[in-house]
Motif scaffolding. Structure first.
Motif, PDB file in Angstrom:
ATOM      1  N   UNK A 299       0.709  -1.330   0.036  1.00 50.28           N
ATOM      2  CA  UNK A 299       0.049  -0.041   0.017  1.00 50.28           C
ATOM      3  C   UNK A 299       0.858   1.161   0.009  1.00 50.28           C
ATOM      4  N   UNK A 300       0.351   2.039  -0.607  1.00 51.95           N
ATOM      5  CA  UNK A 300       1.065   3.573  -0.679  1.00 51.95           C
ATOM      6  C   UNK A 300       0.996   4.377   0.772  1.00 51.95           C
ATOM      7  N   UNK A 301      -0.071   4.467   1.191  1.00 52.23           N
ATOM      8  CA  UNK A 301      -0.253   5.249   2.431  1.00 52.23           C
ATOM      9  C   UNK A 301       0.135   4.177   3.751  1.00 52.23           C
ATOM     10  N   UNK A 302      -0.286   4.707   4.780  1.00 56.62           N
ATOM     11  CA  UNK A 302      -0.169   4.102   6.091  1.00 56.62           C
ATOM     12  C   UNK A 302      -1.260   3.179   6.527  1.00 56.62           C
ATOM     13  N   UNK A 303      -2.134   3.065   5.900  1.00 60.99           N
ATOM     14  CA  UNK A 303      -3.367   2.335   6.320  1.00 60.99           C
ATOM     15  C   UNK A 303      -3.248   0.747   6.100  1.00 60.99           C
ATOM     16  N   UNK A 304      -3.114  -0.121   6.942  1.00 64.75           N
ATOM     17  CA  UNK A 304      -3.041  -1.420   6.875  1.00 64.75           C
ATOM     18  C   UNK A 304      -4.328  -1.998   6.211  1.00 64.75           C
ATOM     19  N   UNK A 305      -3.815  -3.049   5.203  1.00 68.88           N
ATOM     20  CA  UNK A 305      -5.116  -3.635   4.359  1.00 68.88           C
ATOM     21  C   UNK A 305      -4.978  -5.129   4.956  1.00 68.88           C
ATOM     22  N   UNK A 306      -6.100  -5.292   5.716  1.00 68.64           N
ATOM     23  CA  UNK A 306      -6.227  -6.579   6.384  1.00 68.64           C
ATOM     24  C   UNK A 306      -6.978  -7.916   5.505  1.00 68.64           C
ATOM     25  N   UNK A 307      -6.576  -8.988   6.018  1.00 72.77           N
ATOM     26  CA  UNK A 307      -7.441 -10.163   5.286  1.00 72.77           C
ATOM     27  C   UNK A 307      -8.604  -9.786   4.945  1.00 72.77           C
ATOM     28  N   UNK A 308      -8.987 -10.064   3.460  1.00 74.37           N
ATOM     29  CA  UNK A 308     -10.571  -9.909   3.169  1.00 74.37           C
ATOM     30  C   UNK A 308     -10.832  -8.526   2.466  1.00 74.37           C
ATOM     31  N   UNK A 309      -9.772  -7.725   2.550  1.00 74.25           N
ATOM     32  CA  UNK A 309      -9.860  -6.534   1.692  1.00 74.25           C
ATOM     33  C   UNK A 309      -9.894  -6.646   0.288  1.00 74.25           C
ATOM     34  N   UNK A 310     -11.032  -6.152  -0.393  1.00 76.81           N
ATOM     35  CA  UNK A 310     -10.881  -6.513  -1.906  1.00 76.81           C
ATOM     36  C   UNK A 310      -9.860  -5.510  -2.584  1.00 76.81           C
ATOM     37  N   UNK A 311      -9.246  -6.275  -3.656  1.00 75.75           N
ATOM     38  CA  UNK A 311      -8.289  -5.565  -4.460  1.00 75.75           C
ATOM     39  C   UNK A 311      -8.942  -5.073  -5.874  1.00 75.75           C
ATOM     40  N   UNK A 312      -8.889  -3.846  -6.065  1.00 74.98           N
ATOM     41  CA  UNK A 312      -9.522  -3.292  -7.433  1.00 74.98           C
ATOM     42  C   UNK A 312      -8.458  -2.827  -8.363  1.00 74.98           C
ATOM     43  N   UNK A 313      -9.329  -2.946  -9.723  1.00 70.72           N
ATOM     44  CA  UNK A 313      -8.459  -2.354 -10.775  1.00 70.72           C
ATOM     45  C   UNK A 313      -8.490  -0.822 -10.842  1.00 70.72           C
ATOM     46  N   UNK A 314      -7.929  -0.039 -11.775  1.00 73.67           N
ATOM     47  CA  UNK A 314      -7.908   1.345 -11.941  1.00 73.67           C
ATOM     48  C   UNK A 314      -9.513   1.871 -12.005  1.00 73.67           C
ATOM     49  N   UNK A 315     -10.282   1.004 -12.694  1.00 72.49           N
ATOM     50  CA  UNK A 315     -11.751   1.292 -12.755  1.00 72.49           C
ATOM     51  C   UNK A 315     -12.772   0.872 -11.583  1.00 72.49           C
ATOM     52  N   UNK A 316     -11.826   0.405 -10.564  1.00 66.32           N
ATOM     53  CA  UNK A 316     -12.720   0.056  -9.444  1.00 66.32           C
ATOM     54  C   UNK A 316     -13.261  -1.262  -9.617  1.00 66.32           C
ATOM     55  N   UNK A 317     -13.002  -1.842 -10.409  1.00 72.85           N
ATOM     56  CA  UNK A 317     -13.702  -3.379 -10.558  1.00 72.85           C
ATOM     57  C   UNK A 317     -12.658  -4.336  -9.645  1.00 72.85           C
ATOM     58  N   UNK A 353      -6.891  -0.778  -2.962  1.00 70.00           N
ATOM     59  CA  UNK A 353      -7.390  -1.483  -2.070  1.00 70.00           C
ATOM     60  C   UNK A 353      -8.632  -0.911  -1.506  1.00 70.00           C
ATOM     61  N   UNK A 354      -9.735  -1.672  -1.484  1.00 68.74           N
ATOM     62  CA  UNK A 354     -10.925  -1.247  -0.589  1.00 68.74           C
ATOM     63  C   UNK A 354     -10.786  -1.302   0.633  1.00 68.74           C
ATOM     64  N   UNK A 355     -10.216  -0.107   1.429  1.00 69.49           N
ATOM     65  CA  UNK A 355     -10.182  -0.149   3.046  1.00 69.49           C
ATOM     66  C   UNK A 355     -11.213   0.655   3.395  1.00 69.49           C
ATOM     67  N   UNK A 356     -12.265   0.237   4.252  1.00 74.84           N
ATOM     68  CA  UNK A 356     -13.473   0.911   4.727  1.00 74.84           C
ATOM     69  C   UNK A 356     -14.096   1.937   3.895  1.00 74.84           C
ATOM     70  N   UNK A 357     -14.498   1.400   2.624  1.00 80.33           N
ATOM     71  CA  UNK A 357     -15.081   2.046   1.519  1.00 80.33           C
ATOM     72  C   UNK A 357     -14.431   3.073   0.688  1.00 80.33           C
ATOM     73  N   UNK A 358     -12.869   3.238   1.086  1.00 82.54           N
ATOM     74  CA  UNK A 358     -12.116   4.105   0.341  1.00 82.54           C
ATOM     75  C   UNK A 358     -10.854   3.253  -0.639  1.00 82.54           C
ATOM     76  N   UNK A 359     -10.868   3.702  -1.759  1.00 86.56           N
ATOM     77  CA  UNK A 359     -10.002   3.186  -2.696  1.00 86.56           C
ATOM     78  C   UNK A 359      -8.638   3.578  -2.391  1.00 86.56           C
ATOM     79  N   UNK A 360      -7.709   2.749  -1.723  1.00 83.72           N
ATOM     80  CA  UNK A 360      -6.308   3.309  -1.353  1.00 83.72           C
ATOM     81  C   UNK A 360      -5.379   2.935  -2.357  1.00 83.72           C
ATOM     82  N   UNK A 361      -4.364   3.668  -3.114  1.00 84.59           N
ATOM     83  CA  UNK A 361      -3.554   3.051  -4.076  1.00 84.59           C
ATOM     84  C   UNK A 361      -2.623   2.324  -3.391  1.00 84.59           C
TER      85      UNK A 361
END
Lengths: 377, 123
Positions: A299-317, A353-361
């Motif tokens: 992840x680019x930021x500091x937020x950890x992405x835990x098990x079960x976090x959806x991985x998205x492409x650039x279009x959000x799929x 990475x879709x963490x709590x509804x935010x798409x994090x790079x």
């Protein structure tokens, strides 16, 4: 809620005495951390030496009942080259089902010849040990006998200083023991089985010890200035940074060794000759490539992405899922692993990475996150 | 010292006029262990009592932080973004999370006193 009593390891009283925070894990009351805390325990293992109680794991002998090499029978359940193991050599492998899915991962050793040439030594995961051993016993009935080693504990001594400590206490030869090699040491009458392996990405040993000698061995190790007791919390962050799979999370019956990036553990002869469950699937994936792959994700930021976090492409799929994720103390930031389609598996591929509804790079990266410190001659 | 109240979700709240400062308790940080990430609400966000206001993550797990009372977020402790370990060092001081403009002072009555909170965590 289960009211079932938790099992304990021979080191339970010592964990409590050391001030460990105890949690239920795979049916055992285990130390998740000591007063040092997960962060410092993790960093200490990467710089010094950490002592882990892994006695909850399953140890067993597999003994040939036919006089044949026990490796021949065992190879019918795993894709590793077991026959090719010399006495005193260990290998990582997986029990597979007929679809090539992973029932468990394990360490198999052809023991030193003094143990007898009729047997293999097996270490399997705590949560799977009962199923594993009955699976092996049933599948190989009449060929291999399973003898659980319930009177033995298992300790792991891990870190760049582990070899110094082991050589000082148990003999110089341990510092020259090859990676994935076995040594047998008589320590004050206790029969210790060392293997130069572990689950942290560092140099070190796993030490099988008679249960009644486990606590005195642990105390002797902890008395060395380089050694600290390390709990399951740091064991998890260490193996995650090392890119190692955790069964039930990164690998399970829905993943094959090829998808999981474990092709290196499939014997060369076995890739062509097969003879293990799920060979058709595995061979096809070896030839054509698997449709999805286990990858490292940074992840680019500091937020950890835990098990079960959806991985998205650039279009959000949604293209995949995080299977292990958290904070990597050595990296000083979040790290994760997960599965993505092969078109996204290349090093440097940007994802979200879709963490709590935010798409994090985040970016796909090569595993491991930290360079391994294994002993190489 | 201003009046401090405590929630069952292990937040502390200190009222100063019509604004209250909120953080997690020392007991909570101790239970969480090494804190590595704090997600704070945005200034201007309107929250109801018990709404999720943010997230605090240790090496091991993520935990939600709730608004112990309703109101508008007027300030957040940005220091925590770069130094989340400050919550471990001083949870009930420099490790505060946000300041909220109190919508209904009556909601404060539902919270525990320090003595009541001590009893609560002793159970």
């Amino acid at each position: 809620m289960s009211s079932e009593t938790l099992k304990t390891t021979p080191l339970h009283a010592l964990h409590v005495e050391l001030g460990a925070k105890m949690v239920p894990f795979a049916g055992y009351d285990m130390p998740v951390q000591y007063p040092l805390g997960i962060l410092k325990e993790h960093l200490h293992t990467r710089e010094g030496a950490g002592l882990f109680d892994v006695s909850h794991m399953g140890q067993a002998w597999l003994v040939s009942e036919t006089g044949d090499d026990p490796a021949i029978a065992f190879e019918s359940l795993v894709p590793a080259d077991v026959q090719g193991l010399a006495p005193g050599q260990q290998r990582y492998s997986q029990l597979l089902n007929d679809d090539g899915g992973i029932l468990d991962d394990l360490m198999v050793t052809r023991p030193l010849s003094e143990f007898g040439s009729d047997r293999l030594y097996l270490v399997v995961n705590a949560a799977c040990k009962d199923q594993d051993l009955s699976h092996i016993a049933e599948a190989l009935k009449g060929r291999l006998r399973v003898e659980p080693l319930e009177d033995r504990a298992l300790l792991a001594l891990q870190g760049p200083k582990a070899a110094n400590v082991a050589a000082r206490l148990f003999g110089e030869e341990l510092s020259f023991l090859p990676f994935m090699g076995q040594a047998r040491i008589d320590w004050l009458g206790a029969d210790l089985w060392f293997s130069r392996s572990g689950y942290t990405g560092e140099d070190g040993y796993e030490i099988s010890v008679p249960a009644d000698k486990a606590e005195s061995l642990a105390r002797v190790l902890l008395a060395e200035p380089e050694v600290e007791a390390i709990g399951l919390g740091a064991r998890d962050s260490l193996r995650l940074e090392a890119g190692l799979c955790l069964y039930g999370h990164d690998i399970d019956t829905t993943t094959t060794p090829v998808e999981a990036g474990l092709v290196w553990s499939i014997g060369k002869r076995r890739r062509t000759d097969g003879g293990f469950p799920g060979f058709d699937t595995v061979a096809k994936q070896l030839a054509d490539g698997a449709a999805r792959k286990r990858v490292g994700i940074l992840p680019e930021g500091r937020a950890p992405a835990r098990e079960g976090t959806p991985i998205l492409d650039a279009d959000g799929a949604e293209i995949g899922m995080v299977t292990s994720g958290g904070f990597g103390p050595t990296l000083g930031g979040p790290v994760a692993m997960g599965y993505v389609p092969k078109g996204f598996a290349k090093d440097g591929t940007p994802v979200f990475l879709s963490v709590r509804g935010k798409a994090l790079p985040a970016n796909i990266v090569k595993l491991p996150f930290v360079p391994p410190g294994f002993y190489r001659v | 010292m201003a009046d401090r109240k405590f929630s069952e979700e292990h937040e502390w709240i200190e009222v100063d006029g019509d604004v209250a400062t909120v953080g997690i308790t020392d007991h909570a940080q101790e239970q969480l262990g090494d804190i590595v990430f704090v997600d704070l609400p945005e200034v201007g966000t309107e929250l109801n009592k018990d709404d999720e206001a943010g997230v605090v993550e240790s090496v091991k797990a993520a935990s939600e932080v709730y608004a112990p009372i309703g109101g508008e977020i007027v300030e957040v402790n940005d220091t925590l973004t770069d130094n989340p370990a400050l919550v471990n060092e001083d949870a009930e001081g420099d490790g505060w999370f946000f300041k909220i403009k109190i919508a209904d002072p009556g909601e404060l009555d539902d919270l525990m006193s320090e003595a009541e909170y001590k009893d609560f965590i002793a159970d």
